[in-house]
Design a protein around this motif. Structure first.
Motif, PDB file in Angstrom:
ATOM      1  N   TYR A 110       0.861  -1.181   0.000  1.00 35.89           N
ATOM      2  CA  TYR A 110       0.000   0.000   0.000  1.00 35.89           C
ATOM      3  C   TYR A 110       0.894   1.227   0.000  1.00 35.89           C
ATOM      4  O   TYR A 110       1.653   1.447   0.942  1.00 35.89           O
ATOM      5  N   ASP A 164       1.372   4.982   0.353  1.00 41.42           N
ATOM      6  CA  ASP A 164       0.720   6.158   0.924  1.00 41.42           C
ATOM      7  C   ASP A 164       1.649   7.355   0.780  1.00 41.42           C
ATOM      8  O   ASP A 164       2.853   7.254   1.003  1.00 41.42           O
ATOM      9  N   CYS A 213      -3.893  -4.127  -9.162  1.00 43.48           N
ATOM     10  CA  CYS A 213      -3.399  -2.817  -8.741  1.00 43.48           C
ATOM     11  C   CYS A 213      -4.567  -1.837  -8.706  1.00 43.48           C
ATOM     12  O   CYS A 213      -5.292  -1.701  -9.695  1.00 43.48           O
ATOM     13  N   ALA A 242      -1.925  -1.049  -3.961  1.00 40.34           N
ATOM     14  CA  ALA A 242      -2.821   0.106  -4.012  1.00 40.34           C
ATOM     15  C   ALA A 242      -2.064   1.376  -3.674  1.00 40.34           C
ATOM     16  O   ALA A 242      -1.015   1.352  -3.032  1.00 40.34           O
ATOM     17  N   THR A 243      -2.601   2.500  -4.142  1.00 36.27           N
ATOM     18  CA  THR A 243      -2.089   3.810  -3.750  1.00 36.27           C
ATOM     19  C   THR A 243      -3.211   4.607  -3.109  1.00 36.27           C
ATOM     20  O   THR A 243      -4.389   4.402  -3.399  1.00 36.27           O
ATOM     21  N   SER A 244      -2.832   5.517  -2.262  1.00 33.82           N
ATOM     22  CA  SER A 244      -3.803   6.420  -1.662  1.00 33.82           C
ATOM     23  C   SER A 244      -3.068   7.524  -0.943  1.00 33.82           C
ATOM     24  O   SER A 244      -1.857   7.452  -0.724  1.00 33.82           O
ATOM     25  N   PRO A 260      -4.016   2.916   5.263  1.00 34.70           N
ATOM     26  CA  PRO A 260      -5.159   2.010   5.172  1.00 34.70           C
ATOM     27  C   PRO A 260      -6.000   1.927   6.426  1.00 34.70           C
ATOM     28  O   PRO A 260      -7.207   1.763   6.360  1.00 34.70           O
ATOM     29  N   SER A 300      -7.153  -3.110   6.036  1.00 30.94           N
ATOM     30  CA  SER A 300      -5.801  -2.748   6.430  1.00 30.94           C
ATOM     31  C   SER A 300      -4.919  -3.976   6.583  1.00 30.94           C
ATOM     32  O   SER A 300      -3.729  -3.955   6.245  1.00 30.94           O
ATOM     33  N   PHE A 340      -2.642  -5.315   3.636  1.00 30.32           N
ATOM     34  CA  PHE A 340      -1.571  -4.520   3.049  1.00 30.32           C
ATOM     35  C   PHE A 340      -0.416  -4.254   4.014  1.00 30.32           C
ATOM     36  O   PHE A 340      -0.607  -4.087   5.210  1.00 30.32           O
ATOM     37  N   ALA A 365       1.971  -1.194   4.492  1.00 27.65           N
ATOM     38  CA  ALA A 365       1.973   0.206   4.067  1.00 27.65           C
ATOM     39  C   ALA A 365       3.385   0.727   3.872  1.00 27.65           C
ATOM     40  O   ALA A 365       4.280   0.480   4.686  1.00 27.65           O
TER      41      ALA A 365
END
Length: 381
Positions: free
Chosen positions: A120, A122, A178, A209-211, A215, A236, A239, A241
């Protein structure tokens, strides 16, 4: 080319005139949604070695190493291609119908492999998260048909088009999924995506994933998260992070975005640019309300530039969220945006920029500003 045009030295003006987004009502079949789950044109050729880490941000270099190792670890045989796993997925669909999802989701979490099955990314806007995510997709040793790449909105649109069970069947055969711009905007999305990812993890699909949100904080500030705490924590757990620090590369060391042009300048540029569209901004916002966001990519098919007159602040949140999706599709496809009216950093009011969707709005401002800079040459073309 006419004699007068040749004598003047100017580029010929397209005889047909500009296109119009408002005149388009695209139909997008479900199989196109699946086929387009690959990195968009802007990121079609990126790789880990084309990512340029900021030397002042060691987390960027670290992320490249972690993701490279993660990709290499996905090179083994993919168990989800077996009939046994597919049969189990089919039987689970019956349990889903019988239990309404909650008891089934618990079973998926128990059956999932120990430890995170995904990564993940971030970080802030423009630190290269999508570049890295697309590089991971490219680096994963699997045929394109065994890898899927899409935004969170595109993933939920896929479920809407195929249905939940068919989406699970379609994606369970993949080695990697993805998800870009991963944010949960409402309780329904929380349950939907939590359940979907739980099922895919059980099937052996790796996740990335990206954000702009860690998470464990997904959904915070959007709705009363207490009712969905269990599902959020479950997400959460899938992943590991990785925090990526840095400033927005889209504006790093670049001049300020160009000020808006006049209506006349925008209209003239639209008529002088082959493949450009020309629309009044308020009318375009009305049109977006009549087109499902899953079709916004098709709405921009074949465009070389988008020209907008009379850009004004967005009137409400629903309209703003639709505009965010359009901005993402234009950015993915590298379509310059030339506009008159207010600057793009004034599109969203203070209440929006301080609210639960502020990260989406700031991303849209960043991307539209980059596209406005790309359009600068259209005025003097």
């Amino acid at each position: 080319m006419s004699a007068s045009t040749a004598a003047s030295g100017h580029s010929p003006i397209p005889e047909a005139g500009p296109l119009s987004l408002c005149a388009r009502e695209p139909h997008v079949p479900a199989d196109r949604l699946v086929a387009e789950m690959v990195p968009p044109p802007r990121f079609g050729s990126v790789r880990f070695d084309t990512y340029v880490p900021d030397p002042n941000q060691p987390s960027q270099t670290e992320a490249v190493g972690v993701l490279s190792t993660f990709a290499a670890g996905l090179g083994g045989a993919h168990a989800s291609g077996s009939g046994k796993r597919r049969a189990r997925s089919a039987s689970s669909e019956g349990r889903w119908r019988e239990t309404g999802g909650r008891r089934w989701f618990g079973r998926a979490k128990q059956a999932a492999p120990a430890g995170p099955r995904g990564v993940y990314l971030d970080g802030g806007y423009g630190v290269g998260k999508t570049h890295l995510l697309a590089s991971l997709w490219h680096a994963t040793p699997a045929e394109p048909a065994l890898k899927a790449f899409g935004t969170f909105v595109e993933l939920t649109n896929l479920v809407g088009a195929l249905g939940f069970q068919q989406t699970v069947r379609t994606l369970s055969g993949h080695r990697l999924l993805c998800i870009d711009e991963f944010e949960l905007d409402d309780p329904g999305d929380t349950v939907l995506v939590s359940t979907l990812l739980g099922k895919l993890v059980e099937a052996g699909v790796a996740l990335a994933a990206t954000s702009n949100t860690l998470p464990g904080k997904l959904g915070e500030g959007r709705f009363a998260a207490a009712d969905f705490l269990r599902e959020i924590q479950g997400l959460s757990a899938h992943f590991k992070a990785l925090r990526i620090d840095g400033e927005d590369y889209r504006h790093r060391g670049l001049p300020e975005a160009p000020a808006p042009y006049s209506d006349e300048e925008v209209t003239k540029a639209a008529y002088a640019t082959a493949g450009a569209s020309l629309d009044d901004f308020p009318h375009l916002l009305d049109h977006l309300a009549r087109v499902h966001p899953s079709r916004y990519g098709a709405l921009t098919d074949g465009l070389r530039a988008v020209c907008l007159t009379d850009v004004t602040p967005v009137p409400d949140q629903s309209t703003a969220l639709r505009l965010v999706v359009l901005a993402d599709r234009l950015y993915d496809r590298e379509v310059p945006v030339l506009a008159s009216g207010v600057p793009f950093d004034r599109l969203f009011g203070e209440d929006m920029l301080n609210g639960g969707y502020r990260k989406k709005y700031f991303r849209a401002i960043s991307r539209l500003t980059a596209l406005a800079r790309d359009a600068k040459g259209l005025v003097n073309a």
